[in-house]
Design a protein around this motif. Sequence first.
Motif, mmCIF file in Angstrom:
data_model
loop_
_atom_site.group_PDB
_atom_site.id
_atom_site.type_symbol
_atom_site.label_atom_id
_atom_site.label_comp_id
_atom_site.label_asym_id
_atom_site.label_seq_id
_atom_site.Cartn_x
_atom_site.Cartn_y
_atom_site.Cartn_z
ATOM 1 N N GLY A 143 -7.969 -7.179 0.658
ATOM 2 C CA GLY A 143 -9.141 -6.637 0.830
ATOM 3 C C GLY A 143 -10.059 -7.195 0.352
ATOM 4 N N GLU A 144 -11.313 -6.846 0.549
ATOM 5 C CA GLU A 144 -12.724 -7.345 0.028
ATOM 6 C C GLU A 144 -12.967 -6.588 -1.247
ATOM 7 O OE1 GLU A 144 -17.361 -7.482 1.039
ATOM 8 O OE2 GLU A 144 -15.875 -6.696 2.623
ATOM 9 N N ARG A 146 -15.051 -4.819 -4.129
ATOM 10 C CA ARG A 146 -16.050 -4.164 -4.328
ATOM 11 C C ARG A 146 -16.654 -4.079 -5.814
ATOM 12 N NH1 ARG A 146 -17.255 -0.932 -0.009
ATOM 13 N NH2 ARG A 146 -16.670 -1.584 1.996
ATOM 14 N N ASP A 164 -11.549 -2.992 -0.498
ATOM 15 C CA ASP A 164 -11.354 -2.252 0.871
ATOM 16 C C ASP A 164 -10.313 -2.826 1.558
ATOM 17 O OD1 ASP A 164 -11.832 -0.686 3.062
ATOM 18 O OD2 ASP A 164 -14.252 -1.500 3.508
ATOM 19 N N ASP A 165 -9.313 -2.229 1.823
ATOM 20 C CA ASP A 165 -7.925 -2.725 2.546
ATOM 21 C C ASP A 165 -7.871 -2.504 4.102
ATOM 22 O OD1 ASP A 165 -7.584 0.074 2.600
ATOM 23 O OD2 ASP A 165 -5.702 -0.395 1.160
ATOM 24 N N GLN A 166 -9.040 -2.100 4.587
ATOM 25 C CA GLN A 166 -9.446 -1.625 5.923
ATOM 26 C C GLN A 166 -8.316 -0.713 6.562
ATOM 27 O OE1 GLN A 166 -12.020 -2.841 7.333
ATOM 28 N NE2 GLN A 166 -12.819 -3.951 5.417
ATOM 29 N N ALA A 167 -7.502 -0.140 5.870
ATOM 30 C CA ALA A 167 -6.601 0.956 6.333
ATOM 31 C C ALA A 167 -7.460 2.141 6.696
ATOM 32 C CB ALA A 167 -5.382 1.194 5.394
ATOM 33 N N THR A 168 -6.808 3.089 7.737
ATOM 34 C CA THR A 168 -7.310 4.269 7.836
ATOM 35 C C THR A 168 -6.210 5.272 7.960
ATOM 36 O OG1 THR A 168 -6.846 3.756 10.346
ATOM 37 C CG2 THR A 168 -9.075 3.384 9.397
ATOM 38 N N TYR A 317 -2.154 7.161 3.241
ATOM 39 C CA TYR A 317 -1.532 6.093 4.123
ATOM 40 C C TYR A 317 -0.634 6.629 4.957
ATOM 41 C CZ TYR A 317 -4.041 2.800 0.827
ATOM 42 O OH TYR A 317 -4.733 2.035 0.179
#
Length: 429
Positions: A143-144, A146, A164-168, A317
């Motif tokens: 991820g990006e 931070r 930020d792994d973009q997971a929800t 997760y």
Amino acid sequence: MLSGRRYLLELTAEQAAQCEEFANVCRAVWNTGREQRREYRRRGGWLNYAPQCKELAEAKCEHPWLKAAPSHILQQTLKDLDRACREHGTFRVRWRSQTRWSPSFRFPDAKQIQGGRLGSKWGRAKLPKLGWVRFRWSRPLGGEIRSATVSRKAGRWFVSFLVDDQATTPERHAMPGTAVGIDRGVKFAAVTSDGDFHDRAFIRPGEAARYRRLQQQLSRTHKGSANQAKTRARMNKIMGRVTDRRADFCGQTAGRIVRTYALVALEDLRIKNMSASASGTLAKPGRQVRRKAGLNRAILDKGWHRLELALTSAARYTGTSVVKVNPAYTSQRCSACGFVTEGNRESQAVFVCKAPDCGHREHADVNAGKNIKAAGLAVSACGDLGTGRSVKQEPVGRATGRTPHRGIPARQGGEDVKGTVIPWPPPRP
């Protein structure tokens, strides 16, 4: 979703000296800010982050050594101090000692941080004033970036990237309707209501013997001597491996549990109070101090709090709900009939119900796990995860004539205490 990625740094001698200098400056800023806040509190005032940050900028003109560290890591130190004072109180924030504090500092600006992979085993990152540093590529960033935190543990430097792994979080667990209760103990780290025992030895016998010899050697060294520093370094190296094994165990155990169950119930334990020393003061010494010290070591060795944090983190997760229940009487109550008495638990591992018409026999930790699971399901059914917001009542189990078990539903047909209204969850004392 924000997640952490930790890597082992491979620093040059110059970079290691810079990191040591940055940590010393941050420690001095923390201690100075702490004493300044205490003095304000003694006079009836309150000092916030903003005026301290302004005074830090002015102090750099008078003390050039403050300029050795980047400004934003010093500001982050003051922010951490401000949060600690608000959460714990100004007079409870600890002094950062040079020998006991593990050095760490944080780079918060993602625009000044660059990272990437160099090969199959190595990666690199560019950090302010440190330049390009190499680290062991043990896993992808995913991820990006931070922020980045540099820390030292057991003589080695690490970098932790917040990405930020973009997971929800899933709206629903893959196996809905499944639930488990976990009993944490000193014999086994975690025992589930389904009869699974999770435990491992974190320190080997040879390491334990070597650590005891180093403790004896440390007691014979002079304060502040080079031999004392060398002995402490050897002790930290052993404890560093023990801590890594404990973290690995808690992470793997938490991962298996949250993948299998949609609801995880834990006891709401006050671990800090449970592991407090019984020595007391000189005016009022405690009783059975040595026995209590052994219990404290056993509690801290099993990593109860670390397992709780690992479950909470991994549950994001999978969509698992982690609830805490009142721990009262979970080890004394029969999971089959609800009878509560101290005599039910004959030993650490043996549970035999003393009710005349029951006689249920089971492993004591498994029985406690079933009680925790029942309490967790009751909390989930009420839709109330707090400890003082609801007065919804659940059926009360059989009483022994003294104190009824509160908050755990009994089987159908159980005897209730006449005229007794017991809320769930029960209020804290």
